[in-house]
Design a protein around this motif. Structure first.
Motif, mmCIF file in Angstrom:
data_model
loop_
_atom_site.group_PDB
_atom_site.id
_atom_site.type_symbol
_atom_site.label_atom_id
_atom_site.label_comp_id
_atom_site.label_asym_id
_atom_site.label_seq_id
_atom_site.Cartn_x
_atom_site.Cartn_y
_atom_site.Cartn_z
ATOM 1 N N LEU A 24 0.810 -1.215 0.000
ATOM 2 C CA LEU A 24 0.000 0.000 0.000
ATOM 3 C C LEU A 24 0.847 1.270 0.000
ATOM 4 C CD1 LEU A 24 -2.985 -0.980 2.306
ATOM 5 C CD2 LEU A 24 -2.893 -0.855 -0.187
ATOM 6 N N ARG A 30 -3.908 1.483 -4.208
ATOM 7 C CA ARG A 30 -4.910 1.774 -3.174
ATOM 8 C C ARG A 30 -6.182 0.950 -3.348
ATOM 9 N NH1 ARG A 30 -4.884 6.900 -0.729
ATOM 10 N NH2 ARG A 30 -7.116 7.083 -1.127
ATOM 11 N N THR A 62 -9.097 0.206 -0.017
ATOM 12 C CA THR A 62 -8.595 -1.164 -0.113
ATOM 13 C C THR A 62 -9.572 -2.145 0.520
ATOM 14 O OG1 THR A 62 -6.396 -0.206 0.155
ATOM 15 C CG2 THR A 62 -6.590 -2.615 0.325
#
Length: 488
Positions: A24, A30, A62
């Motif tokens: 991430l 994302r 996410t």
């Protein structure tokens, strides 16, 4: 970008969280979906709570799912990451305990040696199940990133028998490079350039450049011997550097059990190891560390959950390869790393069917390995000994041939330095019987192994090893962490 990443063995909580936050750190990721799967529903829900907290605090779109249904997790996945330890700490304890009865003192026991070979026997059938599911339900052309040990054996089985696009990943090269940069006085590792090549956990820094200046053996030996910490913690590793002329990636404890010379006599073991931390050679050190880590996590889970509510900081992205590989494949930002793949000409003086660890570059076209590397002869000889053990071990795991398994263990460098053939035959029988529930391929061999054990006259001993420490209690761990904080 939106695609799915499945993590098998996601109950390895700390490592899963690291991989998750690393990935991430890439802005384009994302919207990625993470599908977590594990045999332990309890561990799975604990890690999901942690990752959900990360997502919530950072206000990310996410998606995180968790299921014990592996095929559901793999369905449509573009990348599959494996962190599994088949048999858990229960089987791992036997990997250390039973060989000790025969005089085989291991620090880690997860790569080769008696413990690593049996670990491979447990993992390989499961790895092939993963591969079957990947081919059937994952996204076409999905890539399998294997972090699980024994790295070379698992990757070998997945490529040769699973027929899945697989790469094995480890952080030993990065850790070794950090040490070298430190002893040479580099301000950061970016000043150090290197070619590191060999097999997993026996990889060698065969070319070192500090700010473009070539570093030779004598300078490196002097730098390590002058270092106040590494000169004590890495005594065996420095001795190998002096004799071989190149530095090994692997820690003092790991390296000691891959060679036939340093752990074969109990009174010699303490000469070469350091007890300041498990990784420097302690008997069963990683088993103790893993047990303490599990106990600590289960007791202090609220603390882990609270610490998840922090910003994701790209500056703190780790040097684990996975996120960088995915970033390069998806965005075409080129990444250079060291990867475990089938040899096929990469290293000229190692067998072509072996799994080697060597430099490569990743871009949108895939992992592109540098080829034509030749190892120093002593490094190649040491690697070949392990490769021969790995090959027999993989073939034994596939066929369920207990006699081939015994031959693999017999040819292990440390086992061969310590034990007689009769002892090896009995030890393998004992390990297969003890771990039968995780070794379905040996089901037909277990009754005869039990019969042989009932009639055996080979003497064994209950031995803790040359440098064993007890598992510390939660109270002891808490006191140690408090003392460390106060010292800082």
């Amino acid at each position: 970008m939106s695609f799915k990443i499945a993590i098998i063995g996601a109950g390895s909580v700390g490592f899963t969280k690291k991989l998750f936050t690393d990935i991430l750190c890439v802005p384009e990721f994302r919207d990625v979906e993470f599908a977590l799967t594990d045999l332990s529903e309890r561990n799975l829900q604990m890690i999901k709570l942690i990752l959900d907290r990360v997502v919530e605090f950072n206000r990310l779109p996410t998606k995180v799912t968790a299921t014990t249904d592996r095929r559901a997790a793999l369905k449509g996945a573009r990348y599959i990451i494996s962190c599994v330890r088949v048999g858990g700490l229960e089987a791992y304890a036997d990997d250390i305990r039973i060989p000790l009865k025969y005089g085989i003192d291991q620090c880690v026991g997860d790569t080769i040696c008696a413990g690593g070979i049996l670990y491979g026997q447990r993992n390989i059938p499961v790895i092939l199940d993963f591969c079957k599911d990947i081919l059937e339900v994952a996204e076409p052309g999905a890539k399998f990133l294997n972090y699980a040990n024994p790295m070379a054996m698992n990757t070998w089985a997945a490529i040769e028998y699973g027929r899945v696009d697989t790469v094995g990943l480890c952080h030993g090269v990065q850790h070794g490079a950090d040490q070298i940069a430190e002893v040479l006085g580099a301000k950061s590792r970016t000043e150090l350039d290197y070619v590191c090549s060999g097999i997993n956990h026996q990889t060698w820094f065969i070319d070192l450049r500090l700010n473009g200046r070539k570093i030779g053996k004598d300078e490196l030996v002097a730098a390590f011997e002058a270092h106040p910490v590494y000169s004590q913690q890495e005594k065996l590793r420095i001795d190998v550097l002096k004799r071989f002329g190149v530095y090994s990636t692997e820690s003092n404890g790991h390296l000691s059990e891959y060679l036939p010379w340093y752990r074969k006599r109990p009174d010699e073991i303490t000469r070469w190891i350091d007890m300041s931390d498990w990784i420097h050679g302690e008997t069963g050190g990683y088993l103790r560390y893993s047990t303490e880590t599990r106990n600590w996590f289960e007791t202090e889970f609220p603390q882990f959950l609270e610490s998840a509510a922090r910003p994701i900081d790209p500056a703190k992205r780790s040097n684990e390869h996975a996120s960088h590989i995915l970033e390069a494949l998806e965005t075409n930002r080129v990444y250079r790393g060291h990867f475990n793949v089938k040899n096929n000409g990469i290293i000229t003086n190692l067998p072509q069917d072996a799994i080697v660890e060597s430099p490569g570059f990743v871009d949108r076209f895939g992992i592109n390995m540098a080829s034509g590397i030749t190892l120093p002869e002593a490094c190649a000889a040491t690697c070949i000994s392990s490769i021969n053990v790995q090959r027999m071990s993989v073939h034994a795991a596939i066929s369920g041939d207990i006699d081939l398994l015994k031959l693999a263990v017999l040819h292990d460098p440390l086992v061969g330095a310590v034990s007689t053939p009769e002892e090896v035959w009995q030890m393998v029988d004992e390990m297969v019987v003890a771990q039968a529930r995780w070794l379905p391929q040996y089901a037909d061999a277990v009754p005869a192994a039990k019969e042989r054990l009932s009639k055996s006259r080979i003497k064994t001993r209950e031995w803790a090893g040359a440098a064993r420490r007890d598992v510390r209690s939660i109270e002891e761990l808490r006191a140690e962490k408090t003392a460390l904080k106060q010292a800082v």
